[in-house]
Write a protein that holds these residues in place. Structure first.
Motif, PDB file in Angstrom:
ATOM      1  N   VAL A 384       0.912  -1.091   0.049  1.00 18.91           N
ATOM      2  CA  VAL A 384       0.184   0.364  -0.176  1.00 18.91           C
ATOM      3  C   VAL A 384       0.895   1.096  -0.225  1.00 18.91           C
ATOM      4  CG1 VAL A 384      -1.349   1.341   1.391  1.00 18.91           C
ATOM      5  CG2 VAL A 384      -1.890  -1.093   0.791  1.00 18.91           C
ATOM      6  N   ARG A 385       1.923   1.646   0.802  1.00 27.06           N
ATOM      7  CA  ARG A 385       2.481   2.466   0.931  1.00 27.06           C
ATOM      8  C   ARG A 385       3.265   2.537  -0.286  1.00 27.06           C
ATOM      9  NH1 ARG A 385       5.870   1.734   6.656  1.00 27.06           N
ATOM     10  NH2 ARG A 385       4.401   2.239   8.147  1.00 27.06           N
ATOM     11  N   LEU A 386       4.053   1.766  -0.968  1.00 33.53           N
ATOM     12  CA  LEU A 386       4.371   1.908  -2.005  1.00 33.53           C
ATOM     13  C   LEU A 386       3.362   1.810  -3.652  1.00 33.53           C
ATOM     14  CD1 LEU A 386       7.086   1.497  -4.079  1.00 33.53           C
ATOM     15  CD2 LEU A 386       6.749  -0.953  -4.618  1.00 33.53           C
ATOM     16  N   ALA A 387       2.321   1.769  -3.405  1.00 36.90           N
ATOM     17  CA  ALA A 387       1.606   1.976  -4.023  1.00 36.90           C
ATOM     18  C   ALA A 387       0.967   3.681  -3.970  1.00 36.90           C
ATOM     19  CB  ALA A 387       0.543   1.045  -4.109  1.00 36.90           C
ATOM     20  N   THR A 388       1.362   3.952  -2.955  1.00 32.14           N
ATOM     21  CA  THR A 388       1.092   5.207  -2.554  1.00 32.14           C
ATOM     22  C   THR A 388       2.070   6.006  -3.326  1.00 32.14           C
ATOM     23  OG1 THR A 388      -0.435   4.920  -0.211  1.00 32.14           O
ATOM     24  CG2 THR A 388       0.039   7.147  -0.663  1.00 32.14           C
ATOM     25  N   THR A 389       3.050   6.091  -2.591  1.00 31.28           N
ATOM     26  CA  THR A 389       4.227   7.010  -3.291  1.00 31.28           C
ATOM     27  C   THR A 389       4.540   6.963  -5.197  1.00 31.28           C
ATOM     28  OG1 THR A 389       5.553   6.598  -1.814  1.00 31.28           O
ATOM     29  CG2 THR A 389       6.174   7.641  -3.171  1.00 31.28           C
TER      30      THR A 389
END
Length: 490
Positions: A384-389
């Motif tokens: 999720v964090r990777l996709a958000t960035t």
């Protein structure tokens, strides 16, 4: 073994598991693993195939306890979702919560059939895992250090709060049909619409009635108010369910209406419900981890992995795209919402329904559902964090300030203490407090800069990264948002 000793051992194991779950949150936040996956793994470790050796195979008790935990989780989610946010993002959220769930169920059923499941089992599997899980989404977004743009974040949270009823109704209808040996009828669709409508009415009326009670009744102490609101949440769920409505929808809407009103001891009340929601999350995922036997789940590895990947890369993204493209959403936002369609406690709780009804193949469906949830949590939740960035739809949340200022009101009032972060794009960044055109009834109470607390004076200059506490009327929030941006969630 005598009863007191058995009770002591059981409580000892429960205490160790709960403590391990809480301590493991540090590991989860550092590694990016979703908390609910960690809780479920702890439950598996405590189960009959793990080091705990606890034998638990009571699907009826799991369904009842899981439903109770979901009531607490959804009620807390409603309390923290404003009606104004619902109005602004109602269209995409409602489309995803209804049409999106149905499309996901249909696409996944087709995929599961291609992977070898008979149509009845494939249809049930599609219905069970069709909805985005509220507990999983709230856990990842609110506890994972992620601040999404309001449109994306609000749509995801509202969808996850509203779409469980659709999955529940689809699962119940299909289970009833297959248990009796009949094919599902179109009348089931009418029942779905009716139950959603009844749930909406019961939730709205209950929320308004609860507000009247909370405003007019004066209890002996502040500790009684959260006890009352927890009772209200369970009452709303039970009342809606007994009149053939959607209890989960009713609870979420009631919480939203109550949270949008003037409440006594508001800050403490919201904090305690946040606590009960986390207790519910720990309990439901540990319980379902106990119910899921790893040795049995590993027996459907091929089917579970194929189904989980099909859901993540095909069914959910296509369903989201078909719902949001007509609403002219940006491709990156559609991609993100399609990816962050996390599955968690709700599918496993729903998988208990056909098992209790003794539908043929129900145990295999349950094992596949557990595997799909693990795949979703590991693959989608872990990125999720990777996709958000990568997609540019949000940013990491700021560090919590070293001091927190709160206001406790013993009765409903029209003023709030609102917290804002100062960003480089904020209109107030670089300005002194005396130069900021605050609403007449608003005043800055405290400025937190790093580890330093600053008295709010006219010559205090606001810098990027400051955390500002503003006392204001509820009606002034919109004007303050123009100056600072979106307020920080308490």
């Amino acid at each position: 073994m005598n009863e007191p000793r058995a009770t002591a051992i059981a409580l000892l194991v429960v205490g160790v598991v709960i403590a391990a779950c809480v301590v493991s949150t540090r590991i989860a936040t550092r590694t990016g693993l979703p908390l609910f996956l960690v809780f479920a793994l702890m439950g598996m470790a405590a189960g009959q195939d793990g080091i705990g050796g606890i034998r638990f195979d009571d699907y009826g008790a799991a369904f009842q306890l899981g439903s109770a935990a979901l009531v607490l989780i959804l009620f807390d989610g409603g309390l923290n979702t404003s009606l104004s946010t619902l109005r602004r993002h109602a269209a995409p959220s409602l489309v995803l919560a209804t049409v999106g769930v149905a499309l996901t169920a249909a696409l996944l059923a087709g995929g599961a059939h291609l992977f070898g499941l008979p149509w009845p089992e494939a249809a049930l599997l599609g219905a069970i895992v069709s909805s985005t899980d509220a507990a999983a989404v709230f856990s990842v977004l609110r506890a994972g250090g992620i601040q999404l743009r309001e449109r994306v974040g609000a749509t995801l949270e509202i969808e996850s709060g509203l779409n469980d009823p659709m999955a529940v109704l689809l699962t119940t209808a299909l289970t009833t049909a297959f248990a009796s040996g009949d094919m599902p009828r179109w009348t089931a669709l009418g029942m779905v619409v009716l139950q959603l409508a009844i749930g909406t009415v019961v939730g709205a009326l209950s929320g308004l009635g609860a507000l009247v009670v909370l405003r007019r009744i004066e209890l002996p102490g502040s500790a009684f108010y959260p006890v009352l609101t927890v009772g209200i949440a369970f009452f709303v769920f039970g009342a809606a369910t007994l009149v053939e409505g959607s209890g989960f929808l009713a609870v979420y809407l009631a919480g939203m209406i109550i949270g949008g009103g003037r409440l006594p001891y508001r800050a403490a009340l919201l904090r305690i419900h946040d606590f009960t929601a986390w207790v519910g999350q720990v309990a439901v995922f540990v319980l379902l981890g106990l119910l899921a036997s790893p040795s049995r789940v590993l027996g459907v590895t091929g089917l579970g992995l194929a189904t989980g990947l099909f859901l993540a890369f095909v069914a959910r993204p296509i369903a989201v795209a078909l719902c949001l493209v007509p609403l002219r959403w940006r491709p990156r936002d559609i991609t993100y919402i399609g990816w962050v369609g996390l599955r968690g406690a709700v599918p496993i709780v729903l998988a208990c329904i056909p098992t209790l009804a003794r539908v043929p193949g129900a145990e295999r469906i349950f094992d596949v559902v557990v595997f799909v949830v693990v795949v979703s949590a590991s693959l989608q939740g872990g990125t999720v964090r990777l996709a958000t960035t990568a997609l540019g739809v949000g940013r990491p949340a700021g560090r919590p300030p070293p001091a927190v200022l709160e206001m406790t009101a013993t009765r409903p009032i029209g003023q709030d203490l609102v917290v804002f972060d100062v960003h480089s794009a904020s209109a107030v960044c670089g300005a002194t407090l005396s130069d900021v055109p605050f609403p007449e009834s608003a005043a800055v109470m405290l400025v937190v800069r790093g580890e330093e607390l600053l008295a709010a004076k006219g010559n205090t200059e606001l810098h990027e990264g400051d955390v500002v506490y503003v006392f204001c009327r509820t009606a002034d929030r919109a004007e303050l948002a123009l100056l600072f941006g979106r307020h920080r969630e308490a």
